[in-house]
Design a protein around this motif. Sequence first.
Motif, PDB file in Angstrom:
ATOM      1  N   ALA A   1       0.973   4.220   1.977  1.00 33.71           N
ATOM      2  CA  ALA A   1       2.106   4.834   0.999  1.00 33.71           C
ATOM      3  C   ALA A   1       2.798   6.129   1.810  1.00 33.71           C
ATOM      4  CB  ALA A   1       1.441   5.689  -0.188  1.00 33.71           C
TER       5      ALA A   1
ATOM      6  N   TYR B   1       6.561  -9.080  -3.706  1.00 29.45           N
ATOM      7  CA  TYR B   1       6.255  -7.976  -3.181  1.00 29.45           C
ATOM      8  C   TYR B   1       7.114  -7.732  -2.145  1.00 29.45           C
ATOM      9  CZ  TYR B   1       2.005  -7.678  -6.176  1.00 29.45           C
ATOM     10  OH  TYR B   1       1.014  -7.803  -7.235  1.00 29.45           O
TER      11      TYR B   1
ATOM     12  N   THR C   1      -9.567   1.033  -6.155  1.00 29.14           N
ATOM     13  CA  THR C   1      -8.367   1.260  -6.961  1.00 29.14           C
ATOM     14  C   THR C   1      -8.766   2.009  -8.348  1.00 29.14           C
ATOM     15  OG1 THR C   1      -8.817  -0.762  -8.200  1.00 29.14           O
ATOM     16  CG2 THR C   1      -7.523  -0.933  -6.114  1.00 29.14           C
TER      17      THR C   1
ATOM     18  N   ASP D   1      -0.707   4.422  -4.438  1.00 30.32           N
ATOM     19  CA  ASP D   1      -0.685   3.208  -5.233  1.00 30.32           C
ATOM     20  C   ASP D   1      -1.202   3.619  -6.575  1.00 30.32           C
ATOM     21  OD1 ASP D   1      -3.572   3.680  -5.268  1.00 30.32           O
ATOM     22  OD2 ASP D   1      -4.165   1.791  -4.057  1.00 30.32           O
TER      23      ASP D   1
ATOM     24  N   SER E   1       4.104   2.351 -12.058  1.00 30.73           N
ATOM     25  CA  SER E   1       4.610   1.174 -11.223  1.00 30.73           C
ATOM     26  C   SER E   1       4.460   0.011 -12.204  1.00 30.73           C
ATOM     27  CB  SER E   1       3.683   0.937  -9.846  1.00 30.73           C
ATOM     28  OG  SER E   1       4.039  -0.417  -9.407  1.00 30.73           O
TER      29      SER E   1
ATOM     30  N   ALA F   1      -2.434  -1.375  -8.733  1.00 36.82           N
ATOM     31  CA  ALA F   1      -2.638  -0.384  -7.636  1.00 36.82           C
ATOM     32  C   ALA F   1      -2.972  -1.487  -6.304  1.00 36.82           C
ATOM     33  CB  ALA F   1      -3.903   0.523  -7.687  1.00 36.82           C
ATOM     34  N   THR F   2      -1.861  -1.883  -5.808  1.00 32.10           N
ATOM     35  CA  THR F   2      -1.592  -2.849  -4.723  1.00 32.10           C
ATOM     36  C   THR F   2      -0.727  -2.059  -3.572  1.00 32.10           C
ATOM     37  OG1 THR F   2       0.497  -3.799  -5.426  1.00 32.10           O
ATOM     38  CG2 THR F   2      -1.452  -4.874  -6.177  1.00 32.10           C
ATOM     39  N   LEU F   3      -0.906  -2.731  -2.245  1.00 29.32           N
ATOM     40  CA  LEU F   3      -0.130  -2.201  -1.038  1.00 29.32           C
ATOM     41  C   LEU F   3       1.373  -2.061  -1.480  1.00 29.32           C
ATOM     42  CD1 LEU F   3      -1.608  -4.268   1.905  1.00 29.32           C
ATOM     43  CD2 LEU F   3      -2.400  -1.969   1.001  1.00 29.32           C
ATOM     44  N   GLU F   4       1.753  -2.962  -2.366  1.00 29.66           N
ATOM     45  CA  GLU F   4       3.240  -2.899  -2.788  1.00 29.66           C
ATOM     46  C   GLU F   4       3.403  -1.688  -3.653  1.00 29.66           C
ATOM     47  OE1 GLU F   4       7.298  -4.585  -3.151  1.00 29.66           O
ATOM     48  OE2 GLU F   4       5.676  -4.669  -1.803  1.00 29.66           O
ATOM     49  N   SER F   5       2.731  -1.519  -4.588  1.00 27.34           N
ATOM     50  CA  SER F   5       2.642  -0.150  -5.067  1.00 27.34           C
ATOM     51  C   SER F   5       2.706   0.946  -4.366  1.00 27.34           C
ATOM     52  CB  SER F   5       1.581   0.061  -6.544  1.00 27.34           C
ATOM     53  OG  SER F   5       1.825  -0.929  -7.450  1.00 27.34           O
ATOM     54  N   ALA F   6       1.599   0.906  -3.444  1.00 21.90           N
ATOM     55  CA  ALA F   6       1.681   2.248  -2.270  1.00 21.90           C
ATOM     56  C   ALA F   6       3.134   2.259  -1.671  1.00 21.90           C
ATOM     57  CB  ALA F   6       0.563   1.825  -1.517  1.00 21.90           C
TER      58      ALA F   6
ATOM     59  N   SER G   1       6.076   3.625  -3.820  1.00 23.85           N
ATOM     60  CA  SER G   1       5.840   4.973  -4.192  1.00 23.85           C
ATOM     61  C   SER G   1       6.211   5.931  -3.089  1.00 23.85           C
ATOM     62  CB  SER G   1       4.389   5.376  -4.693  1.00 23.85           C
ATOM     63  OG  SER G   1       3.359   5.424  -3.769  1.00 23.85           O
TER      64      SER G   1
END
Length: 438
Positions: free
Chosen positions: A15, A64, A380, A404, A408, A412-417, A420
């Motif tokens: 993030a 993602y 997470t 994360d 969203s 709580a994934t790398l994509e969410s991180a 943000s």
Amino acid sequence: MAEALRVAVIGGGYAGLACAVDLTRGGAQVTLFERSHTLGGRARVVVKDGHRVDNGQHILIGAYTELARLLRAVGQSPKVLERRPLTLVTPGTLELRAARLPAPLHLAVGLLRAKGLSWADRRAMRALMRHLKQYGSRIDPHATVAALLHDTAQTPRLIELIWAPLCVAALNTPIERASARVFANVLRDSLMGTAADSELLIPRTDLTELFPVQAARFLATRRGRLDTGTTITGVTRDALGFALGGDSFSNRRFEHVVIATAPYHAGTLLRSAGCETLAQRIDAFEYEPIVTVYLAFDESVRLPEPMIGLTGVPAQWAFDRGALGGEPGLLACVISAHGPHEFLSREELEAQVREQLSTTLARELTKPLWSMTITEKRATIACTPGLTRPGIATTMPGLWLAGDYLDSPYPATLESAVRSGSAAARAILAAPRDGEAR
């Protein structure tokens, strides 16, 4: 010419790095602080006894898109990700492969050809897809995944072999406690999107090399500053701007500060800035662990796929790191969420996982050449029904959050991180500066 916008980012995980990269691309002068000497946060490489492994396994899906954009932005090669059509294989039990066809035929044909599923299982899966297409955006925010599966008459075999493992892999929360709405979002954007959206993207390198190292190089060539091994203890603001406790340049000031730490470290920094209510809200989060058991065998031990499901307990998935550019014979077995395994010793846990692998692969595995178990006790936040996640803004102007755990559509994934972090960067670059019209 106006002086470059000065921004501090606290936290060198995905993030924080995403935020720093996008800020730098927007012309800001960024200083990133990281308490560790290794970038990546909770998605990083661990070096121990001469072995270099990730602190956990992360699966990306084609849907993602934000992380994929950032990988391109920092010059990471697309070949670093093993792209495979959606493939769910549990040896001797299940084989489901999306066909190399346009959507929705890719999944329809894959389901038709699947091995290990009855016609009742296939009908139930199609029923769930239809339900999500019709009601996905209106699923009760307080419903669990277990309730969703019950209401759509999913078969016990489908739940055991597909939905429960996918839920715990995506949300790191068991179906009995997991949010049906968030799980529906993941299924909608992957299984019900384009064929590319449903692809599995498995990193062929360690998680620090995947993005953090490339991001650090990107920042270094654009006058970004990385202060690793630096613990920021507080955030205060005076007439000159934001000051950071622990900054070796005590007279340095910033126009904006982004707190991009793990949520359980954010509270202290928020309280120092006077954001007590937000700190309490974040401190109230519940967490789920992830345990990764690494077992290194000789080169003859291989999995039939880079990633397979495992029968029984305690692990849900196994990765063949040798097939992904790593050490031949090295297997990584993942145990997501809370469970009885937490009461086992390391030796007992590794023995159970080795037995589980032997059963799944239908071959006796000898004692590994070496082993390592990595436990992230607060990997997470628990993705539970009705959970409200804060946004990137705080009550103090100029102070932002990234992580994360923030609001969203995804867990709580790398994509969410990275989403943000990029959102915080956009907000900062769009904010009026002192003296400008508002």
